[in-house]
Design an enzyme around this catalytic site. Sequence first.
Site, PDB file in Angstrom:
ATOM      1  NE  ARG A 169      -2.331  -0.960   3.441  1.00 13.29           N
ATOM      2  CZ  ARG A 169      -2.840  -0.831   4.652  1.00 13.29           C
ATOM      3  NH1 ARG A 169      -4.086  -0.459   4.792  1.00 13.29           N
ATOM      4  NH2 ARG A 169      -2.122  -1.059   5.726  1.00 13.29           N
TER       5      ARG A 169
ATOM      6  CG  HIS B 188       2.127 -24.899  10.916  1.00 13.48           C
ATOM      7  ND1 HIS B 188       2.047 -24.569   9.582  1.00 13.48           N
ATOM      8  CD2 HIS B 188       2.313 -23.720  11.568  1.00 13.48           C
ATOM      9  CE1 HIS B 188       2.173 -23.260   9.448  1.00 13.48           C
ATOM     10  NE2 HIS B 188       2.332 -22.717  10.637  1.00 13.48           N
TER      11      HIS B 188
HETATM   12  C1  BG6 Z   1       3.204 -19.523  11.914  1.00 14.44           C
HETATM   13  C2  BG6 Z   1       2.414 -19.090  13.115  1.00 14.44           C
HETATM   14  O1  BG6 Z   1       2.351 -20.088  10.962  1.00 14.44           O
HETATM   15  O2  BG6 Z   1       4.179 -20.480  12.305  1.00 14.44           O
HETATM   16  C3  BG6 Z   1       3.342 -18.525  14.180  1.00 14.44           C
HETATM   17  O3  BG6 Z   1       1.459 -18.094  12.732  1.00 14.44           O
HETATM   18  C4  BG6 Z   1       4.438 -19.512  14.508  1.00 14.44           C
HETATM   19  O4  BG6 Z   1       2.609 -18.187  15.352  1.00 14.44           O
HETATM   20  C5  BG6 Z   1       5.128 -20.001  13.243  1.00 14.44           C
HETATM   21  O5  BG6 Z   1       5.380 -18.856  15.353  1.00 14.44           O
HETATM   22  C6  BG6 Z   1       6.093 -21.129  13.553  1.00 14.44           C
HETATM   23  O6  BG6 Z   1       6.872 -21.428  12.422  1.00 14.44           O
HETATM   24  P1  BG6 Z   1       8.334 -22.020  12.560  1.00 14.44           P
HETATM   25  O7  BG6 Z   1       8.761 -22.272  11.158  1.00 14.44           O
HETATM   26  O8  BG6 Z   1       9.164 -20.973  13.268  1.00 14.44           O
HETATM   27  O9  BG6 Z   1       8.222 -23.276  13.373  1.00 14.44           O
END
Ligand code: BG6
Length: 488
Positions: free
Chosen positions: A46, A237
Amino acid sequence: MPDKSATLILFGATGDLAHRMLFPSLYNLYSDGLLPDPFRILASGRTEMDDDAFRATIRETLGQFVQPEMLDDERISSFLNIVGYVPVEAGNAAQFKALAARVKKEGSDPVAVYLSTPPSLFAPTAEGLAQAGIVAADTRIAMEKPIGKDLASSREVNDAIGALFNEHQIFRVDHYLGKETVQNLMALRFGNRLFEPLWNSEAIDHVQITVGETVGLEGRVSYYDGVGALKDMVQNHVLQILSIIAMEPPARMDSTAVRDEKVKALRSLRPMTPDSVGTHSVRGQYRDGAVKGKLVKGYAEELGNPSDTETFVALKAHIDNWRWTGVPFYLRTGKCMPNRQSEILIQFKPVTHSIFGRDGYQRALEPNSLIIRLQPDENIRLCLMAKRPGLDRDGVKLQEVGLDVSLAAAFEGERRRIAYERLLLDLLEGDTTLFVRRDEVEAQWTWIDSITESWKESGQQVVHYAAGTWGPSAGIALIERDGASWYD
Ligand code: BG6
């Protein structure tokens, strides 16, 4: 092989993810000569600024987030030459037209679009692109999570995007799928003969999946509050990891076969009910404490007001199918935990008959376990029983020993890539295998909705835990009631 995208339009280019992950990944791919040729990146946000001002911000970012050995001033300059900036705000047709004019002038087809924006902008941005004539049959579109905040809203987003793009053009990002370690779960299961015959309820007692983070809110208050650990981490995840652990072997390593099997596993998750949710889930929120020796304020204090958002969740899940019936999957994830640790434990059952009786120490034999550590280091450990050296005058003494494989050591010298390098390359090359299909997102939300609705109906509140611990004691009780314990 589909054509490689020759232009990448990146929305949300001034945001945190673009700076920390996407540009460093693009730069690394560029350095290794892996980006298509010709290739142009049109960054968009933006904020009004010109190419040079934007490039200066990226130069600074690369210095901060790229591994030092990959940095090279000349290479950064030539990389920045393929980057341009166009200010665009959702709903501003004139700005979309200007973007289209630049794509036409500087870019080539096919185009890939990456939406690293708040989800509320996915549909308006896609519509703006379509109205400006940028969407064609070979255009690809990638979207960051979250896709909606429940099943109904995820359907709205998917419908809006689906009205303009076919499913094979849509790349829903779950960055855990870009992690080498997560892909390695498939190699472990399907590249080895050893495990598959035992990978079922005959031999497995239970499965644990832990994704622990040491970080707290990290200034993401406005996003996180009201969302919480269940929707932020489990919906995507953790369930993606679960689906890879639980799925049937796909016929081949392609996007349809793999995702067909994952979605079947996700659809087999037993929905929670207001009756079961109390014994099958724990919601936690961190209060003040210390993480790695540093004092941390409690969540509510950081937020500035009391909140019922969970920063920790532990769940006992069941997968109702022939392979997994009777095998609980214990899942937990939380912020402000003692370690950044993502791990899967496959706990096997005891031997069917022990010829040793109790061991020489009068203990029962330890059943085998397989521990797959995904983060921070990549490690696989198989715990086996072995005979302790000795003359065994008072009985054979057995002891658990670990068979350890450190993947970092086994593949020493190979560069570990940022998850987004893999995902961006797959997007540009049109491979959707490591992206989440619409039916997977919907199966994930269906199960998550059953939990949130049951929480609501049963009035389940958060319980507090001190920052720097593995969550509230109720989280420990959730598994210990069944005679097992978390692997820390
Ligand atoms: C993200 C979440 O999708 O994944 C975060 O929104 C989290 O809250 C992150 O910290 C963790 O990812 P990684 O790769 O650091 O384990």
